[in-house]
Structures are given as C-alpha cells and as structure tokens.
Write an enzyme that holds these catalytic residues in place. Structure first.
Site, PDB file in Angstrom:
ATOM      1  N   CYS A 294     -11.671  -3.024  14.957  1.00 23.66           N
ATOM      2  CA  CYS A 294     -12.132  -4.103  14.079  1.00 23.66           C
ATOM      3  C   CYS A 294     -12.053  -5.409  14.855  1.00 23.66           C
ATOM      4  CB  CYS A 294     -11.296  -4.176  12.808  1.00 23.66           C
ATOM      5  SG  CYS A 294     -12.127  -5.129  11.512  1.00 23.66           S
TER       6      CYS A 294
ATOM      7  N   CYS B 252     -14.276  -9.675  10.041  1.00 28.21           N
ATOM      8  CA  CYS B 252     -14.357  -8.396  10.746  1.00 28.21           C
ATOM      9  C   CYS B 252     -15.631  -8.271  11.589  1.00 28.21           C
ATOM     10  CB  CYS B 252     -14.260  -7.248   9.745  1.00 28.21           C
ATOM     11  SG  CYS B 252     -12.759  -7.332   8.743  1.00 28.21           S
TER      12      CYS B 252
ATOM     13  N   LYS C 213     -14.047   1.680   2.093  1.00 32.36           N
ATOM     14  CA  LYS C 213     -12.977   0.686   2.153  1.00 32.36           C
ATOM     15  C   LYS C 213     -13.275  -0.407   1.137  1.00 32.36           C
ATOM     16  CE  LYS C 213     -10.684  -2.523   5.283  1.00 32.36           C
ATOM     17  NZ  LYS C 213     -10.547  -2.978   6.666  1.00 32.36           N
TER      18      LYS C 213
ATOM     19  N   ARG D 183      -2.130  -8.383   6.370  1.00 34.20           N
ATOM     20  CA  ARG D 183      -2.764  -9.547   7.020  1.00 34.20           C
ATOM     21  C   ARG D 183      -1.717 -10.453   7.638  1.00 34.20           C
ATOM     22  NH1 ARG D 183      -7.780 -10.267   2.711  1.00 34.20           N
ATOM     23  NH2 ARG D 183      -8.640  -8.208   3.182  1.00 34.20           N
TER      24      ARG D 183
ATOM     25  N   ARG E   2     -13.599 -11.067   2.014  1.00 37.24           N
ATOM     26  CA  ARG E   2     -14.299  -9.950   2.660  1.00 37.24           C
ATOM     27  C   ARG E   2     -15.261  -9.237   1.698  1.00 37.24           C
ATOM     28  NH1 ARG E   2     -11.348 -10.467   7.118  1.00 37.24           N
ATOM     29  NH2 ARG E   2      -9.168  -9.799   7.330  1.00 37.24           N
TER      30      ARG E   2
ATOM     31  N   GLU F 211     -21.722   5.459   0.901  1.00 35.47           N
ATOM     32  CA  GLU F 211     -21.075   5.006   2.145  1.00 35.47           C
ATOM     33  C   GLU F 211     -20.627   6.201   2.995  1.00 35.47           C
ATOM     34  OE1 GLU F 211     -20.566   2.237   3.747  1.00 35.47           O
ATOM     35  OE2 GLU F 211     -21.276   0.769   2.304  1.00 35.47           O
TER      36      GLU F 211
ATOM     37  N   LYS G 266      -9.758   3.929   1.323  1.00 35.65           N
ATOM     38  CA  LYS G 266      -8.715   2.920   1.468  1.00 35.65           C
ATOM     39  C   LYS G 266      -8.917   1.828   0.452  1.00 35.65           C
ATOM     40  CE  LYS G 266      -7.235  -0.480   4.745  1.00 35.65           C
ATOM     41  NZ  LYS G 266      -7.728  -1.323   5.755  1.00 35.65           N
TER      42      LYS G 266
ATOM     43  N   SER H  55      -0.638  -1.386   3.026  1.00 35.46           N
ATOM     44  CA  SER H  55       0.544  -2.243   3.094  1.00 35.46           C
ATOM     45  C   SER H  55       1.065  -2.658   1.724  1.00 35.46           C
ATOM     46  CB  SER H  55       0.246  -3.475   3.949  1.00 35.46           C
ATOM     47  OG  SER H  55      -0.868  -4.186   3.434  1.00 35.46           O
TER      48      SER H  55
ATOM     49  N   TYR I 270       2.905   3.780   6.065  1.00 34.73           N
ATOM     50  CA  TYR I 270       3.994   3.075   6.742  1.00 34.73           C
ATOM     51  C   TYR I 270       5.324   3.797   6.533  1.00 34.73           C
ATOM     52  CZ  TYR I 270       0.331  -0.333   7.143  1.00 34.73           C
ATOM     53  OH  TYR I 270      -0.871  -0.925   7.446  1.00 34.73           O
TER      54      TYR I 270
HETATM   55  C1  PBG Z   1      -8.823  -4.502   9.424  1.00 39.13           C
HETATM   56  C2  PBG Z   1      -7.890  -3.697   8.599  1.00 39.13           C
HETATM   57  C3  PBG Z   1      -7.213  -4.061   7.417  1.00 39.13           C
HETATM   58  C4  PBG Z   1      -6.384  -3.003   7.101  1.00 39.13           C
HETATM   59  C5  PBG Z   1      -6.598  -2.010   8.054  1.00 39.13           C
HETATM   60  N1  PBG Z   1      -7.549  -2.452   8.954  1.00 39.13           N
HETATM   61  C6  PBG Z   1      -7.153  -5.321   6.659  1.00 39.13           C
HETATM   62  C7  PBG Z   1      -8.313  -5.937   6.022  1.00 39.13           C
HETATM   63  O1  PBG Z   1      -9.376  -5.355   5.835  1.00 39.13           O
HETATM   64  O2  PBG Z   1      -8.129  -7.117   5.710  1.00 39.13           O
HETATM   65  C8  PBG Z   1      -5.431  -2.968   5.932  1.00 39.13           C
HETATM   66  C9  PBG Z   1      -4.285  -2.032   6.076  1.00 39.13           C
HETATM   67  C10 PBG Z   1      -3.182  -2.254   5.114  1.00 39.13           C
HETATM   68  O3  PBG Z   1      -3.217  -3.104   4.199  1.00 39.13           O
HETATM   69  O4  PBG Z   1      -2.180  -1.542   5.270  1.00 39.13           O
HETATM   70  N2  PBG Z   1     -10.080  -4.665   8.964  1.00 39.13           N
END
Ligand code: PBG
Length: 324
Positions: free
Chosen positions: A120, A130, A195, A205, A217, A233, A248, A274, A313
């Site tokens: 990314c 991105c 996503k 972030r 985004r 998608e 995701k 996260s 995680y």
């Molecule tokens: C990058 C990316 C993101 C995550 C994984 N790759 C963040 C986003 O899209 O802002 C999020 C992973 C997470 O929250 O654990 N594009």
C-alpha cells in the site's frame, strides 16, 4: 426432534462429549501475525493504541519471526514505518527501504516462516492516502504503477506472498503482470479484495503512522452498507489473478465472510483488525472483560463463518495456547 425425545444437553454434559462433537476448530495453521517494522537498531517502541504491540527494528522483527515460528505460526505480514514520506511514496518501492530490509533479514535468519508483505502507499505518502493524489483526488490509474513497483520490490527482497490493501481498481492485474514479467509467476497474491471503510482501523493508523492528512478513504474503501458489492469486488480480483481473497474487518462482516465462502471458490482470509483487538485489550485493562476468552471466541466465530485464514494481532498468544 422434539423434547423429550431430543435432549440437547445430553451431549453437552461432559468435556469429552463436547470435544467429540465440536464442529469448528481453531488451528495454528490458520494464523497470520502482523508486525510493524521501523528503521534503527534495538528499537522496540510500544504502540499506545495497541497494547502488546510495538514498532520494531529489523533485529526485533527477526526475534518475533522466530517466536512466531516456534509457536507454530506459518506466516507473518509486514507493515513498514518509513524514515520519510513524499507525495509519490518513493520509500514504498526503494530497495533499501524498511520493508525490503525487514524481509531480507527475516528470510536470512528465519527462512522457515512465510513472509507476506502489505502492499500500500498510505504509510509512505505525505498525504496519507493509499494512492497518489492529483488536484485533491486520489488518482486510481496513476497509482497502479507505483503499487506494482512496490509489490515487485518486496518480492525481489524475498517476500513469499504480497497483499495489496490499497483498494485501487485494477491493481491485482497490474501486480500479477509485473511479477510474471520478472520471473515471479510462482508468487501468490492475497488481495484485500473486500475492504470496508471502517472505524475499526483507528489504532492501526497510529501504529503505521498512516492516517489520511485530508478527507477520508470513502472514495476507495467499501461502504459498510454493501454486501452484493463484496461479490463484485472479489470476482474482479479473482479474474485479475488473486490467489486468496481477504475480508476486512472481520467481526462486523461475518455475513460477508459467510457469503463469500459459499459463493466463491478461493481460500478466504479475514483480518481481525486493530480496533477489534484494542477494544478487547482496553476492556481487560479496565477489569471489565476476560480478553483471552473473548479473543478465542472471536477467532472461532470468524472461522465458523468460513474464513480459512485469520490475520490477528493475538496470533502469538493464541498459537501458544493452542500448542498446549
Ligand atoms: C493500509 C492498511 C490499513 C490496514 C491494513 N492495511 C489501514 C487503512 O486502510 O487505513 C488496517 C489494519 C488494522 O486496522 O489492523 N491501507
């Protein structure tokens, strides 16, 4: 089957009965551990928003990769926190940049572990988007070449699989072609195909220092209201050459995981993101919940919904627990 002929409690009565009829099992084989790589030596900087996780210099990334291997985890996924950012994300694809160095270090010292890289630009652009930005708009087609270059540089450093997470249209085909042309037709692509634009990415972030500096985004990540779009998608990415399809986040999207599992025929990965991790850790720190049990239940539900792989995680703790 009606009471009193059927009594559901009969087979719930003992631990062994429960073991014998359990339908879903979590395995160490399912787990992928995300790690954040940063420049320097002996750096282990706590990520405040994600208790138990750190920005790690390459030496510590290697240690974590060893721990993951020893716990029986098959793969890690690497995110980079670069030394500098610019409008065109040049540190995303430089051969001497952080992810490339971390990949080389892990592949040299812990060759048994599979190394996946997140592809990314958001961590590498000064605007935090991105893709590249033209007149305040995220320019889809101009971003494709940079993403392909980034993926190729990861693979040249030794990455075993690449995972584009940018949500630009057409990037899987562009990456597939770039890899094939350079003799890497054997390297799989795990696409963050589905996503969503999610509030659950907040803690990440901070960890990746990748928050957008203007806007949000929503022009490239999916609207949480949509389910049919997930099929579109995923189908597009499969036709472009994806080998694994990712959903995701995971928890608010179990219906999407289930739907994809029934409607498409590729392995499904789910990203237990996260925010999902940090709210449980925060609840535990408050003394309100048992995070360990909650995490196990959460991962089981993601698996039950249909995920073959889970990026989490909690991978290290869970793998150690499953081992015993
Ligand atoms: C990058 C990316 C993101 C995550 C994984 N790759 C963040 C986003 O899209 O802002 C999020 C992973 C997470 O929250 O654990 N594009």
């Amino acid at each position: 089957m009606l009471f009193p002929d059927y009594r559901g409690r009969r087979l719930r009565a003992t631990h062994n009965f429960r073991r014998m009829i359990r339908e879903t099992k979590l395995s160490r084989d399912d787990l992928i551990l995300p790690l954040f790589a940063i420049e320097g030596k002996s750096v282990k900087k706590p990520i405040e928003s994600m208790p138990g996780h750190f920005q790690l210099s390459c030496d510590h990334i290697v240690t974590m990769a060893k721990d993951a291997r020893d716990a029986g985890i098959p793969a890690i996924i690497l995110f980079g926190v670069p030394d500098k950012k610019d409008p065109l994300a040049t540190r995303a694809y430089a051969s001497d940049s952080i992810v490339q160095k971390a990949v080389r270090a892990v592949k040299e010292k812990v060759p048994e572990i599979t190394v996946i890289t997140d592809v990314c630009l958001c961590g590498y652009t000064d605007h935090g988007h991105c893709g590249c930005v033209e007149n305040g708009i995220i320019d889809n087609d101009a971003s494709l070449d940079l993403l392909a270059k980034t993926a190729l540089s990861h693979v040249k450093a030794g990455a075993d699989m690449v995972a584009p997470s940018d949500m630009m249209d057409g990037r899987v085909a562009e990456i597939r072609q770039a890899l094939d042309e350079e003799g890497f037709s054997h390297i799989p692509i795990m696409s963050y195909a589905v996503k969503y634009s999610s509030a659950f990415y907040g803690p990440f972030r901070q960890a990746a220092e990748s928050a957008p500096q203007f806007g949000d985004r929503k022009t490239y990540q999916m609207d949480p209201a949509n389910s049919n779009e997930a099929i579109r998608e995923a189908t597009m990415d499969i036709e472009e050459g994806a080998d694994i399809i990712m959903v995701k986040p995971a928890l608010s999207y179990l219906d999407i995981i289930y739907r994809l599992k029934t409607e498409i025929d590729l392995p499904i990965a789910a990203y237990n993101v996260s925010g999902e991790y940090s709210i449980m850790k925060a609840g535990e720190m408050m003394g309100w919940v048992n995070a360990r049990d909650m995490i196990m239940e959460t991962l089981l539900s993601i698996k039950r919904a249909g995920a073959d792989l889970i990026l989490t995680y909690s991978a290290l703790d869970v793998a150690r627990e499953l081992k015993d």
